[in-house]
Design a protein around this motif. Structure first.
Motif, PDB file in Angstrom:
ATOM      1  N   ASP A   1       0.837  -1.276  -0.057  1.00  0.00           N
ATOM      2  CA  ASP A   1       0.103   0.058  -0.056  1.00  0.00           C
ATOM      3  C   ASP A   1       0.844   1.347   0.047  1.00  0.00           C
ATOM      4  O   ASP A   1       0.263   2.516   0.011  1.00  0.00           O
ATOM      5  N   ASP A   2       2.313   1.196   0.048  1.00  0.00           N
ATOM      6  CA  ASP A   2       2.933   2.298   0.077  1.00  0.00           C
ATOM      7  C   ASP A   2       4.339   1.878  -0.788  1.00  0.00           C
ATOM      8  O   ASP A   2       5.352   1.920  -0.097  1.00  0.00           O
ATOM      9  N   SER A   3       4.593   1.538  -1.904  1.00  0.00           N
ATOM     10  CA  SER A   3       5.320   0.624  -2.522  1.00  0.00           C
ATOM     11  C   SER A   3       6.531   1.567  -3.276  1.00  0.00           C
ATOM     12  O   SER A   3       7.660   0.755  -3.755  1.00  0.00           O
ATOM     13  N   GLU A   4       6.243   2.496  -3.279  1.00  0.00           N
ATOM     14  CA  GLU A   4       7.470   3.485  -4.145  1.00  0.00           C
ATOM     15  C   GLU A   4       8.609   3.708  -3.641  1.00  0.00           C
ATOM     16  O   GLU A   4       8.547   4.218  -2.123  1.00  0.00           O
ATOM     17  N   VAL A   5       9.805   3.358  -4.017  1.00  0.00           N
ATOM     18  CA  VAL A   5      11.351   3.512  -3.711  1.00  0.00           C
ATOM     19  C   VAL A   5      11.945   4.341  -4.837  1.00  0.00           C
ATOM     20  O   VAL A   5      11.654   4.123  -5.988  1.00  0.00           O
ATOM     21  N   ILE A   6      12.561   5.289  -4.270  1.00  0.00           N
ATOM     22  CA  ILE A   6      13.229   6.136  -5.093  1.00  0.00           C
ATOM     23  C   ILE A   6      14.738   5.708  -5.182  1.00  0.00           C
ATOM     24  O   ILE A   6      15.526   5.336  -4.120  1.00  0.00           O
ATOM     25  N   ILE A   7      15.318   5.625  -6.387  1.00  0.00           N
ATOM     26  CA  ILE A   7      16.921   5.265  -6.378  1.00  0.00           C
ATOM     27  C   ILE A   7      17.734   6.526  -6.808  1.00  0.00           C
ATOM     28  O   ILE A   7      17.285   7.265  -7.788  1.00  0.00           O
ATOM     29  N   TYR A   8      18.993   6.691  -6.123  1.00  0.00           N
ATOM     30  CA  TYR A   8      19.596   7.817  -6.293  1.00  0.00           C
ATOM     31  C   TYR A   8      20.819   7.237  -7.081  1.00  0.00           C
ATOM     32  O   TYR A   8      21.567   6.254  -6.405  1.00  0.00           O
ATOM     33  N   PRO A   9      21.157   7.770  -8.228  1.00  0.00           N
ATOM     34  CA  PRO A   9      22.522   7.356  -8.841  1.00  0.00           C
ATOM     35  C   PRO A   9      23.704   7.831  -8.006  1.00  0.00           C
ATOM     36  O   PRO A   9      23.892   8.930  -7.607  1.00  0.00           O
ATOM     37  N   GLN A  10      24.897   6.687  -7.679  1.00  0.00           N
ATOM     38  CA  GLN A  10      26.032   7.048  -6.951  1.00  0.00           C
ATOM     39  C   GLN A  10      27.158   6.977  -7.654  1.00  0.00           C
ATOM     40  O   GLN A  10      28.178   7.414  -7.290  1.00  0.00           O
ATOM     41  N   ALA A  11      27.120   6.151  -8.606  1.00  0.00           N
ATOM     42  CA  ALA A  11      28.463   5.733  -9.500  1.00  0.00           C
ATOM     43  C   ALA A  11      27.820   5.263 -10.824  1.00  0.00           C
ATOM     44  O   ALA A  11      27.196   4.404 -10.847  1.00  0.00           O
TER      45      ALA A  11
END
Length: 249
Positions: A66-76
């Motif tokens: 019910d709260d599934s969004e995950v954000i990915i941050y580029p690191q390398a």
């Protein structure tokens, strides 16, 4: 008509300035690798130039349905040895939409440590040895082992040469070259003590870059074994015999 191999190896640089960026992150088990690709308008030289992205964390064991969004941050970023050209692999870490690192994001805390001025001044070097085992796809038994049986005693396999001692060298050599192409500081590779078991070394590499490079090296290896139709195991004791060693100076 183009063959599948022709299309896989298709060079986009003659027809478009756009590139493909493969975003990579660590899944819910803390060991599984996930990735998906997106089109970008042109070449990228630094992760700060890349947009954040999102994924369904309920499908990776990292968020509720019910709260599934995950954000990915580029690191390398690394050169993509599969698509080549200006295409890239992007190592990411994962956050909630509010910007908090999710529980399986261990990189966030590590980055804070490595960014501390006292740690930067120390210039920490790491060398990492990653052992792994290649398994036959349908039975999950090491390559080079008789089905349902066991190989001969330890001795001839470590750094061994020959069809009865070294199993999977084509995968190992492909991985070695692909990592060097990508810009990973792979310093060597060798056969290990049992048939189907190998090792590669990353480093010496400074700080958190060592971890980023190991994870992307694992990703590349998983992709190569996918192409070869064998299963990669990083399990410390799949039979049991594999390990990950860290060297620090």
């Amino acid at each position: 008509m183009s063959s599948l191999a022709d299309l896989i190896n298709l060079d986009l640089s003659d027809s478009t300035d756009q590139i493909i960026a493969e975003y990579i992150w660590i899944g819910g088990s803390g060991l599984d690798m996930r990735s998906k690709a997106r089109t970008l308008p042109g070449p990228v030289t630094d992760p700060s130039q890349l947009p954040k992205w999102n994924y369904d964390g309920s499908s990776t064991g990292q968020a509720p349905g019910d709260d599934s969004e995950v954000i990915i941050y580029p690191q390398a970023i690394f050169k993509d040895p599969f698509r080549r050209g200006n295409n890239i692999l992007v190592m990411c870490d994962a956050y909630t939409p509010a910007g908090e690192p999710i529980p399986t994001n261990k990189r966030h805390a590590a980055a804070k440590i490595f960014e501390d001025p006292s740690v930067v001044a120390e210039e920490t070097w790491y060398g990492i040895e990653q052992e792994y085992t290649l398994l036959q796809k349908d039975i999950k038994w090491p390559v080079g082992w008789p089905v349902g049986g066991f190989p001969g005693p330890q001795g001839p396999y470590y750094c061994g040469v020959g069809a009865d001692k070294a199993f999977g060298r084509d995968i190992v050599d492909s991985h070695y070259k692909a990592c060097l192409y990508a810009g990973i500081n792979v310093s060597g590779t060798n056969g290990e003590v049992m048939p189907g078991q190998w090792e590669f070394q990353v480093g010496p590499t400074v700080g958190i870059a060592a971890a980023d490079q190991v994870w992307v090296a694992r990703y590349i290896l998983e992709r190569i074994t996918e192409l070869a139709g064998v299963v990669l195991s990083l399990d410390p004791k799949p039979i049991p015999v594999c390990f990950l060693f860290h060297h620090y100076s």
